[in-house]
Structures are given as structure tokens and as C-alpha cells.
Design a protein around this motif. Structure first.
Motif, mmCIF file in Angstrom:
data_model
loop_
_atom_site.group_PDB
_atom_site.id
_atom_site.type_symbol
_atom_site.label_atom_id
_atom_site.label_comp_id
_atom_site.label_asym_id
_atom_site.label_seq_id
_atom_site.Cartn_x
_atom_site.Cartn_y
_atom_site.Cartn_z
ATOM 1 N N ASP A 246 -6.636 0.773 -8.346
ATOM 2 C CA ASP A 246 -5.438 0.157 -8.915
ATOM 3 C C ASP A 246 -5.538 -1.367 -8.769
ATOM 4 O O ASP A 246 -5.824 -1.863 -7.677
ATOM 5 C CB ASP A 246 -4.199 0.685 -8.183
ATOM 6 C CG ASP A 246 -2.904 0.290 -8.854
ATOM 7 O OD1 ASP A 246 -2.677 -0.924 -9.073
ATOM 8 O OD2 ASP A 246 -2.100 1.192 -9.134
ATOM 9 N N HIS B 79 0.626 6.956 -6.822
ATOM 10 C CA HIS B 79 -0.504 7.809 -7.197
ATOM 11 C C HIS B 79 -0.403 9.201 -6.582
ATOM 12 O O HIS B 79 -1.405 9.897 -6.414
ATOM 13 C CB HIS B 79 -1.817 7.113 -6.815
ATOM 14 C CG HIS B 79 -2.059 5.886 -7.644
ATOM 15 N ND1 HIS B 79 -2.507 5.936 -8.946
ATOM 16 C CD2 HIS B 79 -1.874 4.569 -7.374
ATOM 17 C CE1 HIS B 79 -2.604 4.713 -9.426
ATOM 18 N NE2 HIS B 79 -2.224 3.863 -8.491
ATOM 19 N N LEU C 141 1.980 1.974 -3.451
ATOM 20 C CA LEU C 141 0.887 2.408 -4.317
ATOM 21 C C LEU C 141 0.446 3.832 -4.012
ATOM 22 O O LEU C 141 0.089 4.586 -4.921
ATOM 23 C CB LEU C 141 -0.293 1.452 -4.201
ATOM 24 C CG LEU C 141 -0.065 0.073 -4.824
ATOM 25 C CD1 LEU C 141 -1.214 -0.858 -4.485
ATOM 26 C CD2 LEU C 141 0.129 0.187 -6.327
ATOM 27 N N VAL C 142 0.457 4.202 -2.745
ATOM 28 C CA VAL C 142 0.131 5.591 -2.387
ATOM 29 C C VAL C 142 1.125 6.532 -3.064
ATOM 30 O O VAL C 142 0.746 7.541 -3.681
ATOM 31 C CB VAL C 142 0.125 5.782 -0.851
ATOM 32 C CG1 VAL C 142 0.129 7.259 -0.478
ATOM 33 C CG2 VAL C 142 -1.082 5.085 -0.239
ATOM 34 N N TRP D 159 -5.795 5.328 -7.147
ATOM 35 C CA TRP D 159 -5.128 4.516 -6.123
ATOM 36 C C TRP D 159 -6.061 3.399 -5.658
ATOM 37 O O TRP D 159 -5.677 2.231 -5.630
ATOM 38 C CB TRP D 159 -4.719 5.391 -4.929
ATOM 39 C CG TRP D 159 -4.373 4.584 -3.728
ATOM 40 C CD1 TRP D 159 -3.217 3.901 -3.507
ATOM 41 C CD2 TRP D 159 -5.202 4.360 -2.581
ATOM 42 N NE1 TRP D 159 -3.276 3.252 -2.290
ATOM 43 C CE2 TRP D 159 -4.488 3.522 -1.702
ATOM 44 C CE3 TRP D 159 -6.472 4.778 -2.216
ATOM 45 C CZ2 TRP D 159 -5.008 3.111 -0.480
ATOM 46 C CZ3 TRP D 159 -6.989 4.370 -1.001
ATOM 47 C CH2 TRP D 159 -6.252 3.535 -0.152
ATOM 48 N N TYR E 195 -3.930 -2.877 -5.823
ATOM 49 C CA TYR E 195 -4.497 -2.610 -4.503
ATOM 50 C C TYR E 195 -5.663 -3.547 -4.175
ATOM 51 O O TYR E 195 -5.952 -3.794 -3.002
ATOM 52 C CB TYR E 195 -4.953 -1.149 -4.386
ATOM 53 C CG TYR E 195 -5.420 -0.801 -2.996
ATOM 54 C CD1 TYR E 195 -4.550 -0.871 -1.914
ATOM 55 C CD2 TYR E 195 -6.729 -0.422 -2.750
ATOM 56 C CE1 TYR E 195 -4.973 -0.580 -0.630
ATOM 57 C CE2 TYR E 195 -7.166 -0.120 -1.471
ATOM 58 C CZ TYR E 195 -6.287 -0.203 -0.413
ATOM 59 O OH TYR E 195 -6.703 0.084 0.854
ATOM 60 N N THR F 56 0.811 -1.217 0.000
ATOM 61 C CA THR F 56 0.000 0.000 0.000
ATOM 62 C C THR F 56 0.844 1.267 0.000
ATOM 63 O O THR F 56 0.533 2.224 -0.712
ATOM 64 C CB THR F 56 -0.967 -0.016 1.194
ATOM 65 O OG1 THR F 56 -1.780 -1.186 1.094
ATOM 66 C CG2 THR F 56 -1.865 1.212 1.189
ATOM 67 N N PHE G 87 -4.104 13.272 -1.310
ATOM 68 C CA PHE G 87 -3.904 13.082 -2.743
ATOM 69 C C PHE G 87 -4.116 14.429 -3.437
ATOM 70 O O PHE G 87 -4.903 15.254 -2.960
ATOM 71 C CB PHE G 87 -4.901 12.064 -3.309
ATOM 72 C CG PHE G 87 -4.628 10.640 -2.902
ATOM 73 C CD1 PHE G 87 -3.710 9.869 -3.603
ATOM 74 C CD2 PHE G 87 -5.287 10.070 -1.828
ATOM 75 C CE1 PHE G 87 -3.454 8.559 -3.240
ATOM 76 C CE2 PHE G 87 -5.044 8.757 -1.455
ATOM 77 C CZ PHE G 87 -4.110 8.002 -2.167
ATOM 78 N N HIS H 105 -6.739 11.175 -8.491
ATOM 79 C CA HIS H 105 -5.586 10.440 -7.969
ATOM 80 C C HIS H 105 -6.027 9.433 -6.901
ATOM 81 O O HIS H 105 -5.564 8.286 -6.900
ATOM 82 C CB HIS H 105 -4.564 11.406 -7.354
ATOM 83 C CG HIS H 105 -3.738 12.127 -8.362
ATOM 84 N ND1 HIS H 105 -4.163 13.267 -8.979
ATOM 85 C CD2 HIS H 105 -2.505 11.862 -8.845
ATOM 86 C CE1 HIS H 105 -3.225 13.689 -9.807
ATOM 87 N NE2 HIS H 105 -2.203 12.839 -9.752
#
Length: 99
Positions: free
Chosen positions: A72, A31, A27-28, A69, A75, A24, A60, A65
Motif C-alpha cells: 500500500d 486490508h 491500514l491493517v 497491505w 504504508y 499502520t 490476513f 490481502h
């Protein structure tokens, strides 16, 4: 305008978290998000409900965005991991203050 993801989690067992955190956090960042709060220390000032075990706030740059996220494909297994780990999760997406 920035948006903020507010997460409240009730965690019974933290065994799932290491895997979730590694995926995570990457991925944060992917994005363009950034963590403002990531805490398992929660002190309740008001209210009668049980406070969450953990709170997260992620900023974000835009709603787009944040949605990218959350949607995704990488995710999606993390959402399932929370569910099968019996983590009660509330996620809210709120807009920032405009001037």
C-alpha cells in the motif's frame, strides 16, 4: 486460507512508534487484517539469540490481502520510518494450517 504476518523488532528508541501505530493500524484494518499479538513483553523459552523487543502477529484472509497491505502506498513511509529510526525488523508471511 488465512496467512499470518509475524514480525520481530529490535527497538532502541520508541519515539517513532506513535506515528507508525496510528497509520499502520488503520491500514491493517483497511486490508481486512486483524492483530492477534502486539506485545513488547517477550519471554524467551529456548534459543541463544537475543529476544526481540517486540513481536507482532497479524492475520490476513489471504496472501493477496497481506501483500496489498505491505505494498500500500500509504504504508511505504512507515517502512522508511522504521529504517531511519534504527529498528531492526524481521517480517515473515506464513500460511495457516489447512485441514
Amino acid at each position: 486460507m488465512p496467512v499470518y504476518l509475524l514480525g520481530q523488532l529490535q527497538v532502541k528508541n520508541w519515539g517513532w512508534y506513535k506515528q507508525y501505530q496510528e497509520v499502520t493500524e488503520a491500514l491493517v484494518k483497511k486490508h481486512d487484517g486483524r492483530y492477534l499479538v502486539k506485545s513488547a513483553q517477550v519471554d524467551q523459552l529456548e534459543g541463544g539469540s537475543t529476544p526481540p523487543s517486540a513481536v507482532v502477529v497479524i492475520e490476513f484472509p489471504s496472501v493477496e490481502h497481506a501483500q496489498q497491505w505491505y505494498q500500500d502506498p500509504d504504508y511505504q513511509p512507515m517502512i522508511e520510518l522504521r529504517k531511519i529510526s534504527d529498528v531492526d525488523t524481521e517480517l515473515l508471511l506464513v500460511s495457516g494450517v489447512s485441514s
